[in-house]
Motif scaffolding. Structure first.
Motif, PDB file in Angstrom:
ATOM      1  N   CYS A  74       0.921  -1.233   0.008  1.00 59.81           N
ATOM      2  CA  CYS A  74       0.371   0.012   0.082  1.00 59.81           C
ATOM      3  C   CYS A  74       0.869   1.006   0.358  1.00 59.81           C
ATOM      4  CB  CYS A  74      -0.798   0.205   1.196  1.00 59.81           C
ATOM      5  SG  CYS A  74      -2.300   1.772   1.360  1.00 59.81           S
ATOM      6  N   VAL A  75       0.914   1.790  -0.918  1.00 57.07           N
ATOM      7  CA  VAL A  75       1.288   2.552  -1.136  1.00 57.07           C
ATOM      8  C   VAL A  75       0.762   4.379  -1.175  1.00 57.07           C
ATOM      9  CG1 VAL A  75       3.078   4.787  -2.941  1.00 57.07           C
ATOM     10  CG2 VAL A  75       3.262   2.509  -2.812  1.00 57.07           C
ATOM     11  N   LEU A 146     -12.401  -2.419  -3.100  1.00 58.23           N
ATOM     12  CA  LEU A 146     -11.587  -3.147  -3.937  1.00 58.23           C
ATOM     13  C   LEU A 146     -11.661  -4.629  -4.142  1.00 58.23           C
ATOM     14  CD1 LEU A 146      -9.744  -0.506  -4.330  1.00 58.23           C
ATOM     15  CD2 LEU A 146     -10.995  -0.881  -5.749  1.00 58.23           C
ATOM     16  N   ASP A 147     -11.668  -4.995  -2.918  1.00 61.29           N
ATOM     17  CA  ASP A 147     -11.388  -6.313  -3.120  1.00 61.29           C
ATOM     18  C   ASP A 147      -9.961  -6.989  -3.213  1.00 61.29           C
ATOM     19  OD1 ASP A 147     -10.899  -8.875  -2.015  1.00 61.29           O
ATOM     20  OD2 ASP A 147     -13.290  -9.739  -3.412  1.00 61.29           O
ATOM     21  N   PRO A 148      -9.005  -5.982  -2.896  1.00 67.78           N
ATOM     22  CA  PRO A 148      -7.642  -6.570  -3.922  1.00 67.78           C
ATOM     23  C   PRO A 148      -7.225  -7.767  -3.925  1.00 67.78           C
ATOM     24  CG  PRO A 148      -7.557  -5.329  -2.284  1.00 67.78           C
ATOM     25  CD  PRO A 148      -8.092  -4.698  -1.911  1.00 67.78           C
ATOM     26  N   LYS A 149      -6.166  -8.128  -5.321  1.00 65.37           N
ATOM     27  CA  LYS A 149      -5.866  -9.877  -5.298  1.00 65.37           C
ATOM     28  C   LYS A 149      -4.638  -9.783  -4.390  1.00 65.37           C
ATOM     29  CE  LYS A 149      -8.273 -11.108  -9.332  1.00 65.37           C
ATOM     30  NZ  LYS A 149      -7.960 -11.198 -10.378  1.00 65.37           N
ATOM     31  N   PRO A 150      -4.079 -10.645  -3.790  1.00 65.58           N
ATOM     32  CA  PRO A 150      -2.973 -11.305  -2.509  1.00 65.58           C
ATOM     33  C   PRO A 150      -1.921 -10.628  -3.967  1.00 65.58           C
ATOM     34  CG  PRO A 150      -4.185 -12.880  -2.360  1.00 65.58           C
ATOM     35  CD  PRO A 150      -4.826 -12.233  -3.537  1.00 65.58           C
ATOM     36  N   ASP A 151      -1.090  -9.761  -3.206  1.00 59.18           N
ATOM     37  CA  ASP A 151       0.592  -9.841  -4.295  1.00 59.18           C
ATOM     38  C   ASP A 151       0.548  -8.786  -5.173  1.00 59.18           C
ATOM     39  OD1 ASP A 151       2.276 -12.034  -3.039  1.00 59.18           O
ATOM     40  OD2 ASP A 151       1.359 -13.555  -4.206  1.00 59.18           O
ATOM     41  N   SER A 152      -0.396  -7.838  -5.028  1.00 55.60           N
ATOM     42  CA  SER A 152      -1.193  -7.121  -6.064  1.00 55.60           C
ATOM     43  C   SER A 152      -0.295  -5.304  -5.369  1.00 55.60           C
ATOM     44  CB  SER A 152      -2.554  -6.368  -6.169  1.00 55.60           C
ATOM     45  OG  SER A 152      -2.922  -6.498  -4.702  1.00 55.60           O
ATOM     46  N   THR A 153      -0.805  -4.412  -5.872  1.00 55.40           N
ATOM     47  CA  THR A 153      -0.432  -2.624  -5.259  1.00 55.40           C
ATOM     48  C   THR A 153      -1.676  -2.763  -5.326  1.00 55.40           C
ATOM     49  OG1 THR A 153       1.921  -2.828  -6.142  1.00 55.40           O
ATOM     50  CG2 THR A 153       1.610  -0.652  -5.241  1.00 55.40           C
ATOM     51  N   VAL A 154      -1.645  -1.612  -3.931  1.00 61.00           N
ATOM     52  CA  VAL A 154      -2.551  -0.440  -3.630  1.00 61.00           C
ATOM     53  C   VAL A 154      -1.914   0.784  -3.665  1.00 61.00           C
ATOM     54  CG1 VAL A 154      -4.799   0.398  -2.087  1.00 61.00           C
ATOM     55  CG2 VAL A 154      -4.441  -2.605  -2.683  1.00 61.00           C
ATOM     56  N   PHE A 155      -2.284   1.906  -4.601  1.00 65.62           N
ATOM     57  CA  PHE A 155      -2.072   2.810  -4.090  1.00 65.62           C
ATOM     58  C   PHE A 155      -3.475   4.326  -4.172  1.00 65.62           C
ATOM     59  CE2 PHE A 155       0.073   1.743  -8.013  1.00 65.62           C
ATOM     60  CZ  PHE A 155       2.099   2.069  -7.668  1.00 65.62           C
TER      61      PHE A 155
END
Length: 262
Positions: A74-75, A146-155
């Motif tokens: 997370c950035v 959003l439900d982001p997938k594992p090994d992803s990036t959230v800006f």
């Protein structure tokens, strides 16, 4: 929120157009004139500020644990309005191979989220009403959407403001401050808290340097004066100059996530 940074208690947070309940605010609308009354009001204000920040920090810790468990980087992107955050994100999403999701923070409109979705990335828009920053519970709700997938990036594109967003931990791993050369090289000295907490400063719009009285070296020195450990990169999100250095930095942060214990 309002007792910490001064924003209105009339703030109504909206995520993709749906209104959320804001945490309650406490205000003293009477004019106390005696020393004892002023002192009491001050103690109550400080206590409330501490309670708000403590609650926010607890939620931020929960967010960070969730990110770590899924190895989601997370950035948090912070800047004043008009620095080029959204343009930076658009180019990053188009050119980077990183699987990414975006949380957009603004007081009103879905303009930036629409721009991000046009790149093919999934984005959620958080509108804070009169609120001047995002908080950890807002990010929590946005991430649920959003439900982001594992090994992803959230800006996280925070609300444009060089003051209040610096006070609130969202649960991010890295804070990136974007400073446009059109803003002046003295901003790190004028807003030290923001730059003191930065992991990276992106000096944007360097394609305009030939047209401005902006002393780049002085700006870099000002950043180091406030934050000796801070890395700075000079980029142009419009022309693409220096963007590879930014992508390389992101790759390094992603690689570092692999060493976290799930």
């Amino acid at each position: 929120m309002c007792t910490v940074c001064g924003c209105s208690d009339g703030a109504k947070t909206r995520i993709n157009g749906k209104t959320l309940d804001n945490h309650p605010h406490e205000h003293n609308h009477h004019h106390e004139h005696t020393h004892s009354q002023v002192s009491l009001r001050h103690r109550r204000t400080v206590a409330l500020e501490q309670a708000i920040l403590s609650k926010n920090d607890a939620m931020a810790a929960d967010n960070r644990r969730w990110f770590n468990a899924l190895q989601v980087l997370c950035v948090n992107l912070l800047s004043s309005p008009g620095s080029g955050k959204t343009t930076l994100l658009e180019r990053t999403l188009k050119e980077s191979v990183i699987s990414s999701y975006v949380v957009e923070g603004d007081q009103a409109t879905e303009n930036d989220a629409q721009r991000i979705r046009a790149t093919g990335a999934k984005a959620v828009q958080i509108n804070t009403g009169t609120g001047c920053h995002l908080e950890a519970d807002m990010l929590h709700a946005g991430i649920h959407e959003l439900d982001p997938k594992p090994d992803s990036t959230v800006f996280v594109e925070n609300v444009g403001n060089l003051v209040c967003p610096a006070l609130f931990d969202l649960g991010e791993h890295k804070r990136v401050v974007i400073l446009s050369v059109t803003e002046g090289e003295d901003k790190p000295l004028k807003y030290p808290h923001m730059f003191h907490k930065a992991d990276l400063v992106l000096i944007n719009k360097i394609d305009l340097l030939a047209y401005l009285d902006f002393e780049l070296e002085r700006c870099l020195n000002n950043i180091l004066e406030v934050n000796p450990d801070c890395l700075s990169l000079c980029i142009s999100a419009k022309s693409g100059e220096g963007m590879k250095d930014w992508y390389d930095w992101l790759t390094q942060q992603r690689d570092a996530m692999k060493h976290l214990v799930k």
